[in-house]
Scaffold this motif. Sequence first.
Motif, mmCIF file in Angstrom:
data_model
loop_
_atom_site.group_PDB
_atom_site.id
_atom_site.type_symbol
_atom_site.label_atom_id
_atom_site.label_comp_id
_atom_site.label_asym_id
_atom_site.label_seq_id
_atom_site.Cartn_x
_atom_site.Cartn_y
_atom_site.Cartn_z
ATOM 1 N N SER A 140 0.832 -1.211 0.000
ATOM 2 C CA SER A 140 0.000 0.000 0.000
ATOM 3 C C SER A 140 0.868 1.264 0.000
ATOM 4 C CB SER A 140 -0.934 0.014 1.215
ATOM 5 O OG SER A 140 -1.896 -1.020 1.120
ATOM 6 N N ASP A 141 1.977 1.240 0.742
ATOM 7 C CA ASP A 141 2.901 2.376 0.738
ATOM 8 C C ASP A 141 3.466 2.618 -0.660
ATOM 9 O OD1 ASP A 141 2.561 2.647 3.468
ATOM 10 O OD2 ASP A 141 4.408 1.576 3.986
ATOM 11 N N LEU A 142 3.870 1.523 -1.307
ATOM 12 C CA LEU A 142 4.448 1.649 -2.646
ATOM 13 C C LEU A 142 3.417 2.175 -3.638
ATOM 14 C CD1 LEU A 142 6.777 1.185 -4.639
ATOM 15 C CD2 LEU A 142 5.947 -1.171 -4.915
ATOM 16 N N VAL A 143 2.216 1.636 -3.572
ATOM 17 C CA VAL A 143 1.162 2.090 -4.479
ATOM 18 C C VAL A 143 0.856 3.565 -4.236
ATOM 19 C CG1 VAL A 143 -1.286 1.854 -5.048
ATOM 20 C CG2 VAL A 143 0.164 -0.183 -4.836
ATOM 21 N N ALA A 144 0.813 3.987 -2.997
ATOM 22 C CA ALA A 144 0.551 5.393 -2.685
ATOM 23 C C ALA A 144 1.637 6.291 -3.275
ATOM 24 C CB ALA A 144 0.470 5.589 -1.170
ATOM 25 N N ALA A 145 2.888 5.867 -3.187
ATOM 26 C CA ALA A 145 3.984 6.653 -3.760
ATOM 27 C C ALA A 145 3.876 6.724 -5.279
ATOM 28 C CB ALA A 145 5.324 6.037 -3.347
ATOM 29 N N LEU A 146 3.491 5.629 -5.902
ATOM 30 C CA LEU A 146 3.310 5.611 -7.353
ATOM 31 C C LEU A 146 2.154 6.520 -7.773
ATOM 32 C CD1 LEU A 146 3.789 1.777 -7.895
ATOM 33 C CD2 LEU A 146 5.253 3.563 -8.862
ATOM 34 N N GLN A 147 1.121 6.558 -6.973
ATOM 35 C CA GLN A 147 -0.020 7.416 -7.284
ATOM 36 C C GLN A 147 0.313 8.893 -7.069
ATOM 37 O OE1 GLN A 147 -2.792 5.574 -4.577
ATOM 38 N NE2 GLN A 147 -3.784 4.379 -6.203
ATOM 39 N N ALA A 148 1.146 9.163 -6.064
ATOM 40 C CA ALA A 148 1.462 10.554 -5.723
ATOM 41 C C ALA A 148 2.352 11.213 -6.776
ATOM 42 C CB ALA A 148 2.141 10.613 -4.355
ATOM 43 N N ASP A 149 3.223 10.424 -7.391
ATOM 44 C CA ASP A 149 4.165 10.994 -8.356
ATOM 45 C C ASP A 149 4.355 9.999 -9.500
ATOM 46 O OD1 ASP A 149 5.984 12.542 -9.646
ATOM 47 O OD2 ASP A 149 7.452 12.617 -8.009
ATOM 48 N N PRO A 150 3.398 9.937 -10.408
ATOM 49 C CA PRO A 150 3.433 8.950 -11.498
ATOM 50 C C PRO A 150 4.739 9.002 -12.290
ATOM 51 C CG PRO A 150 1.312 10.047 -11.443
ATOM 52 C CD PRO A 150 2.207 10.777 -10.482
ATOM 53 N N ALA A 151 5.291 7.846 -12.541
ATOM 54 C CA ALA A 151 6.505 7.655 -13.348
ATOM 55 C C ALA A 151 7.782 8.138 -12.672
ATOM 56 C CB ALA A 151 6.364 8.307 -14.718
ATOM 57 N N ALA A 152 7.710 8.580 -11.425
ATOM 58 C CA ALA A 152 8.930 9.038 -10.747
ATOM 59 C C ALA A 152 9.757 7.862 -10.237
ATOM 60 C CB ALA A 152 8.572 9.952 -9.581
ATOM 61 N N ASN A 183 -3.723 -1.521 -12.043
ATOM 62 C CA ASN A 183 -4.009 -0.593 -10.950
ATOM 63 C C ASN A 183 -3.817 0.868 -11.350
ATOM 64 O OD1 ASN A 183 -4.440 -2.478 -8.484
ATOM 65 N ND2 ASN A 183 -2.635 -3.304 -9.524
ATOM 66 N N ASP A 184 -3.728 1.108 -12.667
ATOM 67 C CA ASP A 184 -3.604 2.463 -13.225
ATOM 68 C C ASP A 184 -2.412 3.196 -12.629
ATOM 69 O OD1 ASP A 184 -4.343 4.498 -14.941
ATOM 70 O OD2 ASP A 184 -5.730 5.433 -13.513
ATOM 71 N N LEU A 185 -1.256 2.517 -12.649
ATOM 72 C CA LEU A 185 -0.032 3.078 -12.091
ATOM 73 C C LEU A 185 1.023 3.208 -13.190
ATOM 74 C CD1 LEU A 185 0.145 0.810 -8.910
ATOM 75 C CD2 LEU A 185 -0.692 3.171 -9.001
ATOM 76 N N GLN A 186 2.004 4.046 -12.939
ATOM 77 C CA GLN A 186 3.116 4.209 -13.873
ATOM 78 C C GLN A 186 4.435 4.170 -13.115
ATOM 79 O OE1 GLN A 186 2.829 7.509 -16.674
ATOM 80 N NE2 GLN A 186 0.624 7.650 -16.298
ATOM 81 N N ALA A 187 5.435 3.592 -13.761
ATOM 82 C CA ALA A 187 6.796 3.586 -13.234
ATOM 83 C C ALA A 187 7.726 3.332 -14.411
ATOM 84 C CB ALA A 187 6.969 2.521 -12.159
ATOM 85 N N THR A 188 8.973 3.700 -14.244
ATOM 86 C CA THR A 188 9.957 3.545 -15.312
ATOM 87 C C THR A 188 10.666 2.204 -15.168
ATOM 88 O OG1 THR A 188 10.327 5.931 -15.409
ATOM 89 C CG2 THR A 188 12.017 4.511 -16.391
ATOM 90 N N GLY A 189 10.503 1.333 -16.158
ATOM 91 C CA GLY A 189 11.127 0.021 -16.116
ATOM 92 C C GLY A 189 12.593 0.073 -16.494
ATOM 93 N N VAL A 190 13.408 -0.703 -15.779
ATOM 94 C CA VAL A 190 14.845 -0.790 -16.042
ATOM 95 C C VAL A 190 15.206 -2.265 -16.180
ATOM 96 C CG1 VAL A 190 17.158 -0.208 -15.244
ATOM 97 C CG2 VAL A 190 15.224 1.274 -14.649
ATOM 98 N N PRO A 191 15.595 -2.723 -17.379
ATOM 99 C CA PRO A 191 15.891 -4.141 -17.560
ATOM 100 C C PRO A 191 17.298 -4.509 -17.088
ATOM 101 C CG PRO A 191 16.112 -2.995 -19.642
ATOM 102 C CD PRO A 191 15.615 -1.977 -18.649
#
Length: 321
Positions: free
Chosen positions: A143-155, A178-186
Amino acid sequence: MKRRTLIALAAALICPFALTGTALADWAPNRPVNVILPYAAGGGTDAFARAVAAAAEAEGVLSVPMVVTNKPGAGGITGATEAAGARPDGQTIMITSAGSFLLTSELKDTPVHPLEDFEIVAQVGDLDPAILVPMDSPHATLSDLVAALQADPAALRWAHNGVGGAHNVAGQAFLDANDLQATGVPFKGGGPTRAAVIGAQVDFAVVGIQQAAGFENELRVLGLLAPERDGIASDVPTVPEQGFDYVEVSSPIVVFAPKGTDPAILADMQAAFERIAASDAFADAMRDRGNVPEYLPGDAARARLEAMRDATAGVIADLGG
């Protein structure tokens, strides 16, 4: 897909020639069996392959050893291409992460495809993906991680072991659902991905749950992307039980034979791998690596891959497939 589901599926689809405990009349190689492992040594799939080879010898399944040969490259496609081109005489098989093989083949124009260019012998295990953060991460819960992703999308940055791989697709499907964004790093493999999380090069990662074994002081597992808790890391809650959506994508460890292998040889192979998967030697080796055997006969393993292909079609399309 955990053990009770696998048992039900196996019962429904088990081939009539799965003959555990009988002599192998048709699969009788006269020299060591070449087990192609299309990844570098040291990863989760490699551990499965080497445990299979050791258990086969311990159980006396064949009169010759199975020799694991690492053939990494192109996300597993280099070794798979070599395996597909081998003579279909029972002397060469491939053990690989079938989820990653399938999804890479769906995403890209690859020279071989798991459902078209091979005979599927059996599934012997599975690698369920999990969401991990560094132990000192400010995100103590999912829940903490999801909240951070929602607060600053793609950060936030997240690690996976290659675009189109099972864990990449599982992670992207979780974000999309879950309608979230993040930058993937392979990264190249589960070990380097884990190291990136420990070193805080990324904010979180999606890798196989077994990657956390032995690193409990350096990693925190926030959730398992699976319908049921892991058989070993049973203290880790699943993503759905924490109230978040996901798509079931795992990495079944599957044994493949070259297309055109004689059905009688395939029958013996399936019986042999069922015996190996049920052995104490294999179970002990897997437990030491944070995993458990999960057997399915060939038809059921194929059905599972087909279901995964259908379930992930939308994510694959978004990734560019």
